[in-house]
Motif scaffolding. Sequence first.
Motif, PDB file in Angstrom:
ATOM      1  N   ARG A  50      10.493  33.889  -4.837  1.00 47.00           N
ATOM      2  CA  ARG A  50      10.137  33.227  -3.579  1.00 47.00           C
ATOM      3  C   ARG A  50      11.026  33.706  -2.439  1.00 47.00           C
ATOM      4  O   ARG A  50      10.566  33.904  -1.320  1.00 47.00           O
ATOM      5  N   GLN A  64       2.075  42.874 -12.077  1.00 49.77           N
ATOM      6  CA  GLN A  64       1.046  42.587 -11.092  1.00 49.77           C
ATOM      7  C   GLN A  64       1.422  41.320 -10.343  1.00 49.77           C
ATOM      8  O   GLN A  64       2.169  40.493 -10.848  1.00 49.77           O
ATOM      9  N   LEU A  65       0.891  41.186  -9.141  1.00 49.32           N
ATOM     10  CA  LEU A  65       1.059  39.977  -8.345  1.00 49.32           C
ATOM     11  C   LEU A  65      -0.328  39.532  -7.917  1.00 49.32           C
ATOM     12  O   LEU A  65      -1.002  40.251  -7.156  1.00 49.32           O
ATOM     13  N   ASP A  66      -0.779  38.419  -8.436  1.00 56.74           N
ATOM     14  CA  ASP A  66      -2.137  37.923  -8.158  1.00 56.74           C
ATOM     15  C   ASP A  66      -3.189  39.014  -8.398  1.00 56.74           C
ATOM     16  O   ASP A  66      -4.067  39.248  -7.562  1.00 56.74           O
ATOM     17  N   ASP A  67      -3.086  39.704  -9.512  1.00 59.53           N
ATOM     18  CA  ASP A  67      -4.010  40.765  -9.943  1.00 59.53           C
ATOM     19  C   ASP A  67      -3.922  42.045  -9.115  1.00 59.53           C
ATOM     20  O   ASP A  67      -4.774  42.911  -9.228  1.00 59.53           O
ATOM     21  N   HIS A  68      -2.906  42.181  -8.280  1.00 59.19           N
ATOM     22  CA  HIS A  68      -2.690  43.414  -7.522  1.00 59.19           C
ATOM     23  C   HIS A  68      -1.537  44.169  -8.184  1.00 59.19           C
ATOM     24  O   HIS A  68      -0.491  43.583  -8.460  1.00 59.19           O
ATOM     25  N   TYR A  76       0.100  43.853  -0.219  1.00 59.02           N
ATOM     26  CA  TYR A  76      -0.234  42.448  -0.465  1.00 59.02           C
ATOM     27  C   TYR A  76       1.027  41.600  -0.329  1.00 59.02           C
ATOM     28  O   TYR A  76       2.003  41.810  -1.025  1.00 59.02           O
ATOM     29  N   PRO A  81       1.651  37.591  -0.309  1.00 61.35           N
ATOM     30  CA  PRO A  81       1.071  36.226  -0.366  1.00 61.35           C
ATOM     31  C   PRO A  81       1.802  35.262   0.544  1.00 61.35           C
ATOM     32  O   PRO A  81       2.898  35.473   0.949  1.00 61.35           O
TER      33      PRO A  81
END
Length: 127
Positions: free
Chosen positions: A34, A63-67, A125, A127
């Motif tokens: 975070r 991966q981060l949120d499927d990226h 990306y 978030p």
Amino acid sequence: MDTTTTVILVIGAFSLATAAIIITKAFGAISLHRAELREKNSIIENGLPGKAVIESIQPTNAQLDDHPIVTMEVTVTAENGEVFRAPLRTAVPIIRVPEFQQGRTIDVKYAVVEGRMKVVAVGAYHP
């Protein structure tokens, strides 16, 4: 108290201690993640703009949120003409993967954070 009860209590205590350590480490990792996201978003909002040539790019298994998350070495040219090299680790939206290839130029923002130059890809990306 018999030996069996003592062994069960010791194993139980050990299991609880192990679980506490795992939970503490997990929360520490989440907190660190975070903080990194806050830092990147701050650089995107307040950093100086530049152009970066991707000198090398390596996939990671993360991966981060499927990226997919990649690590890159980039050469940044600031608006004032200053040139510097920097590492960059970021999540790339699947639809933008073709833009993040060796030799390509991407928009970046950069800032000095805690005495180190930090670079963030504008089209990545966040978030």
